[in-house]
Design a protein around this motif. Structure first.
Motif, PDB file in Angstrom:
ATOM      1  N   ASN A 245      91.227 113.527 -38.277  1.00 20.18           N
ATOM      2  CA  ASN A 245      91.945 113.831 -37.034  1.00 20.18           C
ATOM      3  C   ASN A 245      93.452 113.707 -37.218  1.00 20.18           C
ATOM      4  O   ASN A 245      94.227 114.456 -36.615  1.00 20.18           O
ATOM      5  N   ALA A 246      93.875 112.768 -38.052  1.00 15.26           N
ATOM      6  CA  ALA A 246      95.306 112.587 -38.312  1.00 15.26           C
ATOM      7  C   ALA A 246      95.884 113.811 -39.013  1.00 15.26           C
ATOM      8  O   ALA A 246      96.988 114.264 -38.696  1.00 15.26           O
ATOM      9  N   PHE A 247      95.127 114.363 -39.957  1.00 18.63           N
ATOM     10  CA  PHE A 247      95.586 115.561 -40.664  1.00 18.63           C
ATOM     11  C   PHE A 247      95.781 116.724 -39.695  1.00 18.63           C
ATOM     12  O   PHE A 247      96.694 117.536 -39.849  1.00 18.63           O
ATOM     13  N   LYS A 248      94.917 116.807 -38.677  1.00 18.47           N
ATOM     14  CA  LYS A 248      95.025 117.895 -37.705  1.00 18.47           C
ATOM     15  C   LYS A 248      96.268 117.759 -36.833  1.00 18.47           C
ATOM     16  O   LYS A 248      96.814 118.745 -36.344  1.00 18.47           O
ATOM     17  N   LYS A 249      96.714 116.521 -36.612  1.00 13.44           N
ATOM     18  CA  LYS A 249      97.863 116.284 -35.738  1.00 13.44           C
ATOM     19  C   LYS A 249      99.204 116.465 -36.447  1.00 13.44           C
ATOM     20  O   LYS A 249     100.236 116.599 -35.800  1.00 13.44           O
ATOM     21  N   ILE A 250      99.177 116.440 -37.763  1.00 16.86           N
ATOM     22  CA  ILE A 250     100.422 116.589 -38.516  1.00 16.86           C
ATOM     23  C   ILE A 250     100.903 118.036 -38.439  1.00 16.86           C
ATOM     24  O   ILE A 250     100.116 118.973 -38.573  1.00 16.86           O
ATOM     25  N   LYS A 251     102.195 118.222 -38.210  1.00 17.01           N
ATOM     26  CA  LYS A 251     102.769 119.573 -38.188  1.00 17.01           C
ATOM     27  C   LYS A 251     103.196 119.926 -39.607  1.00 17.01           C
ATOM     28  O   LYS A 251     104.242 119.496 -40.092  1.00 17.01           O
ATOM     29  N   TRP A 252     102.365 120.688 -40.282  1.00 12.58           N
ATOM     30  CA  TRP A 252     102.619 121.036 -41.669  1.00 12.58           C
ATOM     31  C   TRP A 252     103.600 122.199 -41.768  1.00 12.58           C
ATOM     32  O   TRP A 252     103.712 123.022 -40.867  1.00 12.58           O
ATOM     33  N   MET A 253     104.290 122.253 -42.869  1.00 14.77           N
ATOM     34  CA  MET A 253     105.184 123.378 -43.127  1.00 14.77           C
ATOM     35  C   MET A 253     104.343 124.643 -43.308  1.00 14.77           C
ATOM     36  O   MET A 253     103.290 124.613 -43.944  1.00 14.77           O
ATOM     37  N   ALA A 254     104.792 125.733 -42.698  1.00 16.91           N
ATOM     38  CA  ALA A 254     104.046 126.988 -42.802  1.00 16.91           C
ATOM     39  C   ALA A 254     103.977 127.429 -44.261  1.00 16.91           C
ATOM     40  O   ALA A 254     104.940 127.271 -45.014  1.00 16.91           O
TER      41      ALA A 254
ATOM     42  N   GLU B 218     103.821 109.274 -42.326  1.00 16.54           N
ATOM     43  CA  GLU B 218     103.546 109.769 -40.975  1.00 16.54           C
ATOM     44  C   GLU B 218     102.055 109.652 -40.636  1.00 16.54           C
ATOM     45  O   GLU B 218     101.681 109.325 -39.518  1.00 16.54           O
ATOM     46  N   ILE B 219     101.220 109.911 -41.629  1.00 17.38           N
ATOM     47  CA  ILE B 219      99.778 109.797 -41.401  1.00 17.38           C
ATOM     48  C   ILE B 219      99.389 108.341 -41.172  1.00 17.38           C
ATOM     49  O   ILE B 219      98.518 108.042 -40.351  1.00 17.38           O
ATOM     50  N   GLN B 220     100.068 107.433 -41.869  1.00 17.29           N
ATOM     51  CA  GLN B 220      99.759 106.012 -41.731  1.00 17.29           C
ATOM     52  C   GLN B 220      99.918 105.547 -40.283  1.00 17.29           C
ATOM     53  O   GLN B 220      99.169 104.684 -39.812  1.00 17.29           O
ATOM     54  N   LYS B 221     100.869 106.135 -39.562  1.00 12.54           N
ATOM     55  CA  LYS B 221     101.098 105.750 -38.167  1.00 12.54           C
ATOM     56  C   LYS B 221      99.949 106.176 -37.256  1.00 12.54           C
ATOM     57  O   LYS B 221      99.792 105.632 -36.159  1.00 12.54           O
ATOM     58  N   LEU B 222      99.158 107.138 -37.705  1.00 10.48           N
ATOM     59  CA  LEU B 222      98.092 107.681 -36.863  1.00 10.48           C
ATOM     60  C   LEU B 222      96.727 107.049 -37.126  1.00 10.48           C
ATOM     61  O   LEU B 222      95.760 107.363 -36.436  1.00 10.48           O
ATOM     62  N   VAL B 223      96.648 106.183 -38.129  1.00 10.45           N
ATOM     63  CA  VAL B 223      95.376 105.511 -38.439  1.00 10.45           C
ATOM     64  C   VAL B 223      95.590 104.003 -38.398  1.00 10.45           C
ATOM     65  O   VAL B 223      96.709 103.511 -38.553  1.00 10.45           O
ATOM     66  N   ASN B 224      94.504 103.265 -38.195  1.00 12.89           N
ATOM     67  CA  ASN B 224      94.621 101.805 -38.084  1.00 12.89           C
ATOM     68  C   ASN B 224      94.074 101.081 -39.312  1.00 12.89           C
ATOM     69  O   ASN B 224      93.559  99.972 -39.215  1.00 12.89           O
ATOM     70  N   PHE B 225      94.163 101.740 -40.473  1.00 18.46           N
ATOM     71  CA  PHE B 225      93.760 101.085 -41.717  1.00 18.46           C
ATOM     72  C   PHE B 225      94.741 101.477 -42.810  1.00 18.46           C
ATOM     73  O   PHE B 225      95.498 102.446 -42.675  1.00 18.46           O
ATOM     74  N   ASP B 226      94.753 100.721 -43.877  1.00 17.56           N
ATOM     75  CA  ASP B 226      95.694 100.947 -44.972  1.00 17.56           C
ATOM     76  C   ASP B 226      95.262 102.159 -45.793  1.00 17.56           C
ATOM     77  O   ASP B 226      94.121 102.227 -46.268  1.00 17.56           O
ATOM     78  N   LEU B 227      96.171 103.122 -45.963  1.00 15.27           N
ATOM     79  CA  LEU B 227      95.848 104.327 -46.725  1.00 15.27           C
ATOM     80  C   LEU B 227      95.687 104.044 -48.217  1.00 15.27           C
ATOM     81  O   LEU B 227      95.226 104.904 -48.968  1.00 15.27           O
TER      82      LEU B 227
END
Length: 262
Positions: free
Chosen positions: A27-36, A1-10
């Protein structure tokens, strides 16, 4: 899911990451909806008990409490925020100049009595645009704001444990909890303002009924008493209904608009 939010290879080596790529990743980490995080060690007071306590203590015109879902700060320390807001009645603190807003600060249910100026609770509350919610002068409003931070490790500013440090995640959760309540406070205050406006208009119209009836009586020949009754009925029909309640569609618009802030 994070890979979709960045334009380089993880799969890239961390040593080869450029500054722009690091920012993308953050910024990608901030957009991810993490489990509580697990809340087994976090025991809130609860919305009903907070509201009950504020009602008993302050006898306010309006009171509401919200408990947020658990979140983490500093990468993994769980916490949750409880906020209660009381308006009117005995809410606020008494001063020589009149009622002032007060923030009732707690950490794991223990009151924080000093160093309010350096506390994240104060900065979070002051960062909200209160005028948007019909609170024109926050400092001079009859408001009591209860804030309770519950965490396995409270980020105090010092060993004195009287002030909570400025953590972005904590600040954000306090703001969101307060704004959830302020949507309803906005509707309540809007209703009060409309009711006051209508009452003032009604008073003005009633003031001129005798003069109007007298003039109409001369023009039409109708009895003045009958005209007064008709005019009073017109005023009552126009201004007698309850204007303190906001239409449901307006409330929905407020809620939808506020949701974007979160």
């Amino acid at each position: 899911e994070i890979q979709k939010l960045v334009n380089f290879d993880l799969g890239i080596s961390p040593k080869k990451l450029e500054w722009a790529q690091s920012e993308q990743l953050a910024n990608a980490f901030k957009k991810i909806k993490w489990m509580a995080p697990p809340a087994t060690g976090l025991i809130p007071i609860g919305e009903k008990l907070v509201e009950k306590a504020l009602k008993k203590l302050l006898e306010p015109e309006f009171v509401m409490a919200r408990t947020r879902d658990p979140k983490v700060y500093k990468g993994g320390i769980p916490f949750l925020i409880e906020v209660g807001i009381a308006y009117g009645g005995n809410a606020g603190r008494e001063t020589a100049e009149g009622k002032k807003m007060e923030i009732m600060r707690f950490a794991n249910r223990a009151p924080l009595l000093f160093d309010a100026g350096s506390c994240v609770t104060t900065s979070a509350i002051n960062s909200i645009d209160w005028k948007r919610y019909y609170v024109q002068d926050l400092e001079n409003s009859p408001l009591s704001i209860f804030i309770n931070l519950i965490s396995t490790h409270v980020p105090y500013t010092s060993a004195g444990k009287q002030s909570i440090a400025e953590e972005d995640e904590v600040n954000e959760e306090i703001r969101f909890a307060a704004m959830q309540i302020l949507r309803d406070l906005q509707i309540f205050l809007g209703g009060k303002r409309r009711a006051a406006d209508q009452a003032e208009k009604k008073r003005i119209f009633e003031k001129y009924i005798p003069e109007t009836a007298k003039s109409l009586s001369k023009l039409t020949g109708e009895k003045e008493e009958a005209l007064i009754k008709k005019l009073e009925k017109l005023v009552l029909d126009r201004f007698g209904k309850d204007f303190s309640k906001e239409p449901e569609e307006e409330k929905e618009e407020v809620e939808e608009g506020e949701a974007s802030e979160e």
